[in-house]
Design an enzyme around this catalytic site. Structure first.
Site, mmCIF file in Angstrom:
data_model
loop_
_atom_site.group_PDB
_atom_site.id
_atom_site.type_symbol
_atom_site.label_atom_id
_atom_site.label_comp_id
_atom_site.label_asym_id
_atom_site.label_seq_id
_atom_site.Cartn_x
_atom_site.Cartn_y
_atom_site.Cartn_z
ATOM 1 N N SER A 183 5.213 -7.012 4.053
ATOM 2 C CA SER A 183 5.770 -7.346 5.348
ATOM 3 C C SER A 183 6.891 -8.697 5.258
ATOM 4 O O SER A 183 6.812 -9.495 4.320
ATOM 5 C CB SER A 183 4.792 -7.834 6.320
ATOM 6 O OG SER A 183 4.231 -8.698 5.795
ATOM 7 N N CYS A 237 9.733 1.417 3.710
ATOM 8 C CA CYS A 237 10.710 0.238 3.996
ATOM 9 C C CYS A 237 12.030 0.717 4.564
ATOM 10 O O CYS A 237 12.551 -0.151 5.624
ATOM 11 C CB CYS A 237 10.795 -0.598 3.100
ATOM 12 S SG CYS A 237 9.466 -1.172 2.065
ATOM 13 N N PHE A 264 0.635 -1.162 0.111
ATOM 14 C CA PHE A 264 0.192 0.128 -0.029
ATOM 15 C C PHE A 264 0.691 0.993 0.025
ATOM 16 O O PHE A 264 0.482 2.372 -0.452
ATOM 17 C CB PHE A 264 -1.035 0.176 1.330
ATOM 18 C CG PHE A 264 -0.187 0.331 2.693
ATOM 19 C CD1 PHE A 264 0.139 1.588 3.076
ATOM 20 C CD2 PHE A 264 0.212 -0.685 3.259
ATOM 21 C CE1 PHE A 264 0.638 1.688 4.163
ATOM 22 C CE2 PHE A 264 0.682 -0.666 4.624
ATOM 23 C CZ PHE A 264 1.136 0.971 5.093
#
Length: 303
Positions: A132, A187, A55
């Protein structure tokens, strides 16, 4: 808006690279590598390449992959995050307007059911994933089990190490930008500052005095940080703040009730700063993916 412009710009850099990629697709030929032996390599398309994107950068992350895949002669099936799928729909519309043949760039929507089908589908040759760590492991294990090439990029807990000779004003600015840019939902966000004892007090004070200057808002009138992606994610990040307090970390700046330039019902969480964090706390061990910066004090570079 400035973050979004930067995201699209970085995606377009890959598009430009892909436009010049034919020179890299030709393969090679080496004559006489041994007595009577010539060696050549041929590069061929894989076929159907699937992209499962997150996202947080709904334009840039898909654009890391599909320009290369299509330029190399493959077709693409992209499954964007169900939290913000409209960017992929818009990109598909642009491809259509540009004249790309039907079936070369395809968008499907869904959650785990759609992902599982991509991982097992016999006609899909490769999977590219960003998300993730837990899901990255799942995608890698199940994609490779079905004979696919898989690249699975997971989460990170990025550290900034601050030594005694650092320029603390510059370092504090860097910690603010790296910790709270994109509301920490990226990230490469810095979520841990390792500060040597001799400068830790001064550094924490400099970071804390800068944090009230950050404007949290909906992005239409200029701000430094926006809302989190969903109410559930905001609550999850806030629960980590609660856990840090319960574990004994020092909450220097509390972002749970921020003053925002936006609708009161938005998924708001302001910049948050913890000090005296230890490596056994969940705010240290887990990738929080929100605007929470933790300071861990260390005695020396060796430690």
């Amino acid at each position: 808006l400035s973050d979004a412009l930067g995201e699209v710009t970085r995606g377009l850099e890959v598009v430009e690279f892909a436009c010049g990629i034919p020179q890299l697709l030709k393969g090679g030929y080496s004559e006489g590598v041994s007595q009577g032996v010539d060696v050549y390599s041929i590069r061929q398309p894989l076929g159907v390449c699937a992209i499962i994107s997150p996202f947080n950068f709904p334009a840039m992350v898909p654009m890391w992959f599909f320009p290369i895949a299509i330029a190399a002669g493959n077709t693409v099936v992209i499954k964007p995050s169900e939290k913000d799928p409209s960017a992929s729909n818009f990109i598909a519309k642009l491809w259509k307007e540009a004249g790309l043949p039907d079936g070369v760039f395809n968008v499907i929507h869904g959650d785990k059911v759609a992902v599982d089908r991509l991982l097992e589908h016999p006609d899909i040759s490769s999977i590219s994933f960003v998300g993730s760590t837990a899901i990255a492991k799942y995608v890698y294990e199940n994609g490779t089990k079905h004979g696919k090439r898989v690249q699975a990029l997971g989460g990170a807990k990025n550290h900034m190490l601050v030594l005694p000779d650092a320029d603390l004003d510059l370092t504090a600015d860097s910690a603010i930008n790296a910790g709270f840019g994109s509301a920490g939902e990226r990230c490469m966000a810095i979520s841990v500052v390792l500060a040597t004892d001799s400068i830790a007090d001064a550094l924490v004070a400099k970071i804390a005095e800068r944090m009230p200057q950050l404007r949290t808002g909906d992005g239409r009138r200029g701000c430094d940080m926006g809302p989190l992606v969903t109410g559930a994610h905001r609550d999850k990040v806030a629960s980590y703040v609660d856990a840090g307090v319960a574990a004994g970390a020092t909450l220097v700046v509390d972002g749970r009730n921020p003053d925002v330039d936006g609708e009161s019902g938005g998924f708001w969480l302001g910049p948050t700063l913890f000090d005296n964090v230890t490596t056994d706390m969940s705010i240290y061990t887990d990738e929080i993916f929100g605007p929470v910066l933790s300071v861990v004090r260390i005695k020396s570079y060796d430690e």
